[in-house]
Design a protein around this motif. Sequence first.
Motif, PDB file in Angstrom:
ATOM      1  N   UNK A  20       0.819  -1.207   0.000  1.00  0.00           N
ATOM      2  CA  UNK A  20       0.000   0.000   0.000  1.00  0.00           C
ATOM      3  C   UNK A  20       0.853   1.259   0.000  1.00  0.00           C
ATOM      4  N   UNK A  21       0.437   2.221  -0.802  1.00  0.00           N
ATOM      5  CA  UNK A  21       1.058   3.533  -0.872  1.00  0.00           C
ATOM      6  C   UNK A  21       0.018   4.580  -0.537  1.00  0.00           C
ATOM      7  N   UNK A  22       0.454   5.677   0.051  1.00  0.00           N
ATOM      8  CA  UNK A  22      -0.474   6.755   0.412  1.00  0.00           C
ATOM      9  C   UNK A  22      -0.201   7.977  -0.456  1.00  0.00           C
ATOM     10  N   UNK A  23      -1.238   8.468  -1.137  1.00  0.00           N
ATOM     11  CA  UNK A  23      -1.154   9.712  -1.878  1.00  0.00           C
ATOM     12  C   UNK A  23      -1.798  10.818  -1.051  1.00  0.00           C
ATOM     13  N   UNK A  24      -1.259  12.026  -1.175  1.00  0.00           N
ATOM     14  CA  UNK A  24      -1.762  13.180  -0.424  1.00  0.00           C
ATOM     15  C   UNK A  24      -2.315  14.205  -1.404  1.00  0.00           C
ATOM     16  N   UNK A  25      -3.538  14.645  -1.149  1.00  0.00           N
ATOM     17  CA  UNK A  25      -4.230  15.560  -2.050  1.00  0.00           C
ATOM     18  C   UNK A  25      -4.444  16.899  -1.347  1.00  0.00           C
ATOM     19  N   UNK A 221      -5.492  18.473 -12.688  1.00  0.00           N
ATOM     20  CA  UNK A 221      -4.676  19.594 -12.232  1.00  0.00           C
ATOM     21  C   UNK A 221      -3.284  19.174 -11.786  1.00  0.00           C
ATOM     22  N   UNK A 222      -3.057  17.859 -11.633  1.00  0.00           N
ATOM     23  CA  UNK A 222      -1.726  17.430 -11.204  1.00  0.00           C
ATOM     24  C   UNK A 222      -1.548  15.941 -11.473  1.00  0.00           C
ATOM     25  N   UNK A 234      -9.666  18.908 -10.444  1.00  0.00           N
ATOM     26  CA  UNK A 234     -10.008  20.048  -9.589  1.00  0.00           C
ATOM     27  C   UNK A 234     -11.193  19.760  -8.691  1.00  0.00           C
ATOM     28  N   UNK A 235     -12.092  18.872  -9.136  1.00  0.00           N
ATOM     29  CA  UNK A 235     -13.269  18.561  -8.323  1.00  0.00           C
ATOM     30  C   UNK A 235     -13.076  17.302  -7.471  1.00  0.00           C
ATOM     31  N   UNK A 236     -11.816  16.848  -7.337  1.00  0.00           N
ATOM     32  CA  UNK A 236     -11.522  15.813  -6.361  1.00  0.00           C
ATOM     33  C   UNK A 236     -11.684  14.379  -6.814  1.00  0.00           C
ATOM     34  N   UNK A 261     -11.946  22.376  -4.808  1.00  0.00           N
ATOM     35  CA  UNK A 261     -10.774  23.227  -4.877  1.00  0.00           C
ATOM     36  C   UNK A 261      -9.463  22.472  -4.782  1.00  0.00           C
ATOM     37  N   UNK A 262      -9.374  21.329  -5.451  1.00  0.00           N
ATOM     38  CA  UNK A 262      -8.152  20.527  -5.408  1.00  0.00           C
ATOM     39  C   UNK A 262      -7.058  21.209  -6.241  1.00  0.00           C
ATOM     40  N   UNK A 263      -5.846  21.250  -5.683  1.00  0.00           N
ATOM     41  CA  UNK A 263      -4.738  21.935  -6.356  1.00  0.00           C
ATOM     42  C   UNK A 263      -3.563  21.026  -6.695  1.00  0.00           C
ATOM     43  N   UNK A 264      -3.468  19.856  -6.031  1.00  0.00           N
ATOM     44  CA  UNK A 264      -2.315  19.013  -6.317  1.00  0.00           C
ATOM     45  C   UNK A 264      -2.371  17.676  -5.626  1.00  0.00           C
ATOM     46  N   UNK A 265      -1.455  16.794  -6.040  1.00  0.00           N
ATOM     47  CA  UNK A 265      -1.331  15.476  -5.429  1.00  0.00           C
ATOM     48  C   UNK A 265       0.153  15.151  -5.317  1.00  0.00           C
ATOM     49  N   UNK A 266       0.531  14.462  -4.245  1.00  0.00           N
ATOM     50  CA  UNK A 266       1.921  14.078  -4.028  1.00  0.00           C
ATOM     51  C   UNK A 266       1.987  12.671  -3.460  1.00  0.00           C
ATOM     52  N   UNK A 267       3.003  11.931  -3.862  1.00  0.00           N
ATOM     53  CA  UNK A 267       3.280  10.610  -3.298  1.00  0.00           C
ATOM     54  C   UNK A 267       4.710  10.668  -2.768  1.00  0.00           C
ATOM     55  N   UNK A 268       4.880  10.840  -1.464  1.00  0.00           N
ATOM     56  CA  UNK A 268       6.243  11.010  -0.933  1.00  0.00           C
ATOM     57  C   UNK A 268       7.045   9.714  -0.937  1.00  0.00           C
TER      58      UNK A 268
END
Length: 268
Positions: A20-25, A221-222, A234-236, A261-268
């Motif tokens: 499992x990986x966690x993405x952050x929005x 958006x990302x 943008x709508x999640x 209002x979603x602006x980005x996503x990251x997977x650290x």
Amino acid sequence: MSDDDIALDEKRIYEERREETCAYVACEMGVATVALSDDQIGRFGLEHGCTARDIAGSDGRLAVATDEDVLVGDGTGFTATGFGPATAVGVGETVVVAGEDGTVARLDGDEWVTLGAVDEPRAVDGDLVAAAEGCVRIDGGDLVALGGDAVRDVAAAGPYAASADGVDRLADGWTTELAGDATVVSAERDGDRAHAVVDGDLFARASGEWAAVDPTVSGIVDVAYAAATVTVTADGTVAIDPVTAKDGAPEWRSRALGLAGVTGVAVP
């Protein structure tokens, strides 16, 4: 061995196979987490309440630009850094941020070191900053203009810049690889994946060529990278490309998170 024992063994194999990986929005409600496992989109929830304007992650580290401060975290929580309101953030060797007034700074330990300023910063990735004046590179303690028109997004791996004229790649000067109205560009730092949104469509780069792909969602958006390619709208709505996952299925999978209002996503 009983049927129950066989079922348990199958479950263990499944769990071992699906790491499992966690993405952050980032969104106007804060930072949400989404569990990803190969080509599956799992549980999600709000991790931290704030107004998140941008998010970046690398090597287990996260940074969030908000309307009040820059937050850093490692997946167990977030800590304020005292920078103040920010519009864009990137994570490379360290955290780099662009403030509302155009100030670009680097986090050195617990202290912010000002590197200079740009006009209307839009995005940060690695040592690159996208701004109204073009693409800017961080060189030591200085900002170096790399030219180009007003840039909306950058990807340090490449390097790529997205503008109203298309996606440009920097080699011996800038070369347009994909013409059109480009709003997003992303590239995998330790891999060969790259994606861009041009004229509202998603493109993937393979073997030196860009080709349109169908993520079954619009308004991306990302883009970020886990085992699968991860996109967010943008709508999640999160969509992942299972073809790039080891358990690949024939079509993209998506899930609406109910975020605005979603602006980005990251997977650290």
